[in-house]
Design a protein around this motif. Structure first.
Motif, short mmCIF file in Angstrom:
data_model
loop_
_atom_site.label_atom_id
_atom_site.label_comp_id
_atom_site.label_asym_id
_atom_site.label_seq_id
_atom_site.Cartn_x
_atom_site.Cartn_y
_atom_site.Cartn_z
N ASP A 13 64.24 -5.12 69.40
CA ASP A 13 63.43 -6.33 69.22
C ASP A 13 64.20 -7.51 68.62
N HIS A 38 66.07 -0.30 66.97
CA HIS A 38 65.00 0.69 66.87
C HIS A 38 65.07 1.64 68.08
N ARG A 98 56.72 4.12 72.97
CA ARG A 98 56.68 2.66 72.72
C ARG A 98 56.14 1.92 73.94
N ARG A 101 52.52 2.43 74.21
CA ARG A 101 51.87 1.70 73.11
C ARG A 101 51.71 0.22 73.47
N GLY A 131 58.54 -3.40 71.33
CA GLY A 131 57.73 -3.25 70.12
C GLY A 131 56.82 -4.44 69.90
N ARG A 132 56.18 -4.44 68.74
CA ARG A 132 55.21 -5.50 68.43
C ARG A 132 55.81 -6.90 68.48
N PRO A 133 57.08 -7.10 68.06
CA PRO A 133 57.60 -8.47 68.14
C PRO A 133 57.59 -9.02 69.57
N PHE A 152 50.89 -11.69 64.49
CA PHE A 152 50.83 -10.51 63.63
C PHE A 152 49.57 -10.53 62.76
N LYS A 157 49.24 -6.71 63.00
CA LYS A 157 49.50 -6.02 61.73
C LYS A 157 48.67 -4.75 61.65
N LYS A 166 52.44 4.07 65.95
CA LYS A 166 53.62 4.44 66.72
C LYS A 166 53.89 5.93 66.51
N HIS A 243 66.91 -10.12 63.18
CA HIS A 243 66.30 -9.97 64.51
C HIS A 243 66.54 -11.22 65.36
P1 AMP Z 1 57.17 -1.92 65.81
O1 AMP Z 1 58.43 -1.12 65.69
O2 AMP Z 1 56.80 -2.16 67.23
O3 AMP Z 1 56.02 -1.38 65.00
O4 AMP Z 1 57.49 -3.36 65.22
C1 AMP Z 1 58.06 -3.45 63.95
C2 AMP Z 1 58.86 -4.72 63.86
O5 AMP Z 1 57.94 -5.82 63.87
C3 AMP Z 1 59.63 -4.85 62.56
O6 AMP Z 1 60.94 -4.35 62.70
C4 AMP Z 1 59.65 -6.34 62.36
O7 AMP Z 1 60.75 -6.85 63.09
C5 AMP Z 1 58.40 -6.83 63.03
N1 AMP Z 1 57.28 -7.13 62.11
C6 AMP Z 1 56.51 -6.25 61.46
N2 AMP Z 1 55.54 -6.90 60.76
C7 AMP Z 1 55.72 -8.21 60.99
C8 AMP Z 1 55.05 -9.41 60.56
N3 AMP Z 1 53.98 -9.35 59.75
N4 AMP Z 1 55.52 -10.59 61.00
C9 AMP Z 1 56.58 -10.65 61.82
N5 AMP Z 1 57.26 -9.56 62.26
C10 AMP Z 1 56.84 -8.37 61.86
#
Ligand code: AMP
Ligand code: ZN
Ligand code: FE
Ligand code: FE
Length: 293
Positions: A13, A38, A98, A101, A131-133, A152, A157, A166, A243
């Motif tokens: 990410d 990751h 992932r 997800r 991932g989430r980003p 987020f 979040k 995950k 990142h």
């Molecule tokens: P994931 O592995 O898909 O759960 O995403 C986790 C990643 O999201 C982390 O390594 C951060 O880079 C990013 N992340 C997590 N929480 C936040 C947040 N509140 N704001 C921005 N980036 C976040």
């Protein structure tokens, strides 16, 4: 001499390529860098080549997500063998989870009438470890959110409507997976997980180090973890967890880990390698059963 031992590239990410990270590393005068994407080691070969060209020492790594009693913990494996079969098969499973997800998060968003497609997220992520980003960036790109923070806060979040847990292995299994791949297991950014009470047990389970310095650690937190590292005989690491750009600036360069800690990591991984060799000696030639008779 300084190191940054926590960097993400576009193989997970992050937004920088391995070559861009190496170039920035050179610009900031780092002696050593680690790539810690990751659930993937795919970027390590390119980063190794780019670091070699930039005369920077390179440490291959990967950041794994684990669970301990409902708390999410991140472990970084340093010096892992990037061709280790068990590591590669496990991370392939994490990547498949992932990808599913992402589909589940998009389905949740669609239920909330947010018009995003999984394909748009996959196209933007363009990697095996989305991932989430990536979802957050896709939401901003589609005009559904103004900023990544908003994405987020509103949706992604923990416990927000599009949050999907995950797949996680146990902390002990993460440490073991890293060790069997020849690596050192380090607990990443402990202050972000508020998990101080698990550290003694992890040290018992073979944890090698603690990421005392991190871009989101306060000075007081870093000092607390330095003390814990000392108490539990853990090695000290640190990194920016870059990142990409944040408010227009790269995070790489904000954490400068003194190189002596890299030396200590190398000594431990080398001594473990030589112990493994003495523990399973190859039988001397003359004591092997003969296959000729
Ligand atoms: P994931 O592995 O898909 O759960 O995403 C986790 C990643 O999201 C982390 O390594 C951060 O880079 C990013 N992340 C997590 N929480 C936040 C947040 N509140 N704001 C921005 N980036 C976040
Ligand atoms: Zn990340
Ligand atoms: Fe992390
Ligand atoms: Fe990270």
């Amino acid at each position: 001499m300084f190191a940054d031992l926590h960097l993400h590239s576009h193989f997970s990410d992050g937004t920088f390529s391995p070559e861009e990270l190496a170039a920035l590393g050179r610009q900031f005068g780092f002696a050593a860098l680690a790539l810690t994407d990751h659930d993937t080691v795919e970027g390590c070969a390119r980063m190794a080549a780019a670091c070699a060209a930039a005369e920077i020492e390179f440490i291959p790594g990967t950041e794994l997500t684990a669970d301990q009693d409902g708390n999410e913990l991140h472990f970084i494996g340093y010096f892992v063998d990037t061709r280790n079969a068990k590591l590669l098969s496990q991370i392939a499973k994490f990547q498949a989870v992932r990808q599913n997800r992402i589909r589940e998060m998009v389905a949740q968003l669609n239920r909330l009438k947010v018009p995003l497609t999984a394909d748009a997220v996959f196209a933007l992520a363009n990697c095996r470890s989305p991932g989430r980003p990536h979802v957050a960036r896709a939401l901003v790109q589609a005009g559904c959110c103004a900023t990544l923070d908003e994405a987020f806060e509103r949706f992604l979040k923990k416990n927000r409507p599009a949050w999907v847990p995950k797949m996680k292995i146990s902390a002990v299994d993460a440490i073991e997976l890293i060790h069997q791949a020849g690596g050192l297991a380090v607990l990443a950014h402990p202050a972000l997980n508020r998990t101080d009470d698990v550290i003694p047990g992890l040290a018992e389970a073979g944890l090698d180090g603690l990421e005392c310095f991190h871009a989101k650690h306060s000075t007081a937190a870093s000092e607390r973890y330095l003390e814990m590292a000392d108490n539990f005989h853990l090695l000290i690491t640190g990194g920016s967890d870059c990142h990409g750009l944040s408010r227009g600036k790269p995070i790489i360069g904000t954490i400068r880990l003194p190189y002596e800690h890299v030396e200590k990591l190398k000594s431990k991984v080398e001594s473990r390698g030589s112990k493994a060799k003495t523990a399973t000696p190859t039988p001397a030639l003359d004591s092997r059963p003969s296959t000729l008779d």
